[in-house]
Design an enzyme around this catalytic site. Structure first.
Site, mmCIF file in Angstrom:
data_model
loop_
_atom_site.group_PDB
_atom_site.id
_atom_site.type_symbol
_atom_site.label_atom_id
_atom_site.label_comp_id
_atom_site.label_asym_id
_atom_site.label_seq_id
_atom_site.Cartn_x
_atom_site.Cartn_y
_atom_site.Cartn_z
ATOM 1 N N CYS A 144 5.751 -8.036 -0.449
ATOM 2 C CA CYS A 144 5.044 -7.034 -1.243
ATOM 3 C C CYS A 144 5.619 -5.622 -1.097
ATOM 4 O O CYS A 144 5.261 -4.736 -1.858
ATOM 5 C CB CYS A 144 3.539 -7.066 -0.957
ATOM 6 N N ARG A 145 6.522 -5.398 -0.151
ATOM 7 C CA ARG A 145 7.160 -4.077 -0.060
ATOM 8 C C ARG A 145 8.609 -4.082 -0.546
ATOM 9 O O ARG A 145 9.322 -3.086 -0.426
ATOM 10 C CB ARG A 145 7.129 -3.574 1.394
#
Lengths: 191, 314
Positions: A144-145
């Site tokens: 997710c990053r």
């Protein structure tokens, strides 16, 4: 925005280019098409043809790393495409003497420079997860990053009008954290 | 309505205790559909019924475990929307009473030879492996030979929390490009988790409703977070991108989703039904709008978990 979004088609293309390099370097990557369950489970009368899945492809690599002189760890890496995040995701597992390594053992094999960075950002950490295609426990780096750290790299490449292989660039960032080094030769050739 | 009643009968036959809520969830929805207008009060009841769904379960110690005396079975009502390792502290305590500490390793569960994946919601495990069987659900408890190749380790509740939050984040990436979950504060994330952990419906939904919002003009989420499971498959589940609204502006239904993802699950005209499509123990009508299902029949992890199982032959 669209700069950082990796479409599935682009993912496939990037992987094809990596495979071409890998064949010359003989470092063991291969392309595995996982057959869709739809076809496998359907009766002969209702097979709809090969169903193309969002994320049914994985690049696999196996490499062996010696730790000290006593213990040999074997790592198995899979690169999958996440349609939720539109990013590649690195899954891996590690074995020694036929048994799989625990999360704790994996952490202890991560270089301290990296483990500090990983642990400081809880979203970007190593967790045990089910491999979405094999259904088996794997470790993974949460995606997710990914967009966050890829954005500056892609921006620079675009500003200088340079072609960039998203998957290769991404792999060179996340791979070394978990024992997967990407040889420089991958980036010195022309795409 | 007729189709609904049929479903209810199926469900009643399966469930002898008035604990499974299929009947009332289905009843309420069919009222909305046939009445042509949906009532907020009714929809809130659906959320409650889903949240408080319970499965009567009998835990038995695996025969090969070394015990000092015979272990009695342990009975528990399991919340459908929770996780096995989160609600079985009492089970563990119960069996540890008859075991020596040195014979105890990580606890894991098995149903008829299948190791149960704690990271799937309990209701999904039941629907997938034990639908149409006699209740109580009979689960075998192990303290040895943890199946490393099949199950994730679960050393503490923080692992369950991380798994749960990661599902919510993935769902929001699909629904809102992660905007809602990223705008929340850490304490908001904690509220979602504590709501589930402590079985607090109001606490959970006070926060979760934000994750269920969408711009009215768009008519639904960006994509529907769903997973389709089937029992007899090496592949754990199907998960792809699917929008709640068609390019022509029509609401996609459960039937539309299955037709694209799993066409054999839908019976052809005039042929006997080969599969049941089960969510929370019921078979929703295939005409049900997917957006409505996503808002009301999703698990707390914000995914719509759909099980496709063979129709019982008896």
């Amino acid at each position: 925005m669209s700069l950082c979004v990796l479409e599935e088609e682009t993912f496939r293309h990037c992987c094809r280019l990596i495979l071409q390099q890998s064949e010359q370097l003989r470092d063991g990557w291969s392309w595995e098409s996982v057959q869709s369950v739809l076809v496998a489970s359907a009766g002969a009368d209702s097979i709809q043809g090969d169903i193309d899945d969002e994320d049914d492809d994985a690049d696999e690599g196996v490499c062996t790393v010696s730790e000290g002189s006593s213990q040999v760890l074997q790592y198995e890496y899979h690169i999958l495409y996440s349609c939720s995040y539109s990013t590649p995701v690195l899954y891996f597992r590690a074995f020694t003497l036929g048994r799989s390594l625990s999360l704790q053992e994996v952490w202890s094999s991560v270089h301290s420079n990296f483990s500090f960075r990983l642990q400081n950002s809880p979203l970007n950490t190593i967790t045990q997860q089910e491999h979405p295609l094999l259904g088996q426990p794997f470790f993974m780096l949460h995606p997710c990053r990914t967009e966050e750290f890829m954005r500056p790299v892609l921006q620079v490449a675009q500003d200088h009008n340079r072609p960039v292989n998203y998957v290769l660039t991404w792999l060179s960032v996340v791979g070394p954290m978990v024992g997967l080094d990407v040889p420089l030769k991958y980036t010195t050739s022309h795409y | 309505m007729v189709a609904c009643l049929l479903c209810c009968v199926v469900d009643n036959r399966k469930v002898s205790l008035p604990l499974d809520l299929g009947v009332c969830v289905l009843g309420i929805y069919s009222l909305c559909a046939t009445g042509g207008r949906s009532s907020m009060a009714d929809d809130k009841d659906v959320l409650r019924d889903v949240w408080f769904g319970r499965i009567p379960t009998c835990f038995t110690l695996n025969q090969d475990e070394v015990t000092e005396r015979e272990a009695e079975p342990y009975y528990l009502l399991l919340p459908r929307v929770s996780y096995l390792t989160l609600v079985t502290d009492k089970v563990k305590k119960h069996f540890l009473k008859v075991m020596k500490a040195e014979d105890v390793e990580e606890m894991w569960f098995e149903y008829e030879g299948t190791p149960l994946k704690w990271h799937y919601p309990i209701g999904v495990l039941f629907d997938l492996h034990a639908s149409n069987t006699v209740l109580p659900w009979s689960i075998t408890v192990h303290f040895k030979n943890f199946p490393d190749r099949d199950l994730l380790h679960c050393p503490s509740n923080s692992v369950i929390e991380a798994h749960f939050m990661s599902s919510i984040k993935e769902a929001d990436a699909l629904k809102h490009k992660s905007q809602v979950v990223n705008d929340m504060q850490k304490k908001d994330h904690k509220q979602l988790w504590m709501g589930l952990q402590n079985d607090k419906f109001d606490q959970f939904w006070a926060m979760n409703r934000k994750l269920m919002e969408y711009p009215t003009e768009e008519g639904g989420f960006r994509y529907i977070p769903f997973r389709i499971y089937q029992a007899m498959s090496d592949r754990p589940f199907i998960q792809k991108l699917f929008r709640p609204i068609s390019p022509e502006g029509n609401a996609h239904t459960l039937g539309n989703l299955l037709k694209e993802m799993y066409p054999t699950a839908i019976p052809n005209d005039g042929e006997p039904k080969r599969y049941q499509v089960v969510i929370h123990g019921i078979e929703p009508l295939l005409e049900t709008p997917l957006q409505w299902l996503s808002e009301h029949l999703s698990h707390p992890d914000n995914f719509l978990h759909i099980c496709v199982i063979p129709t019982p032959t008896d």
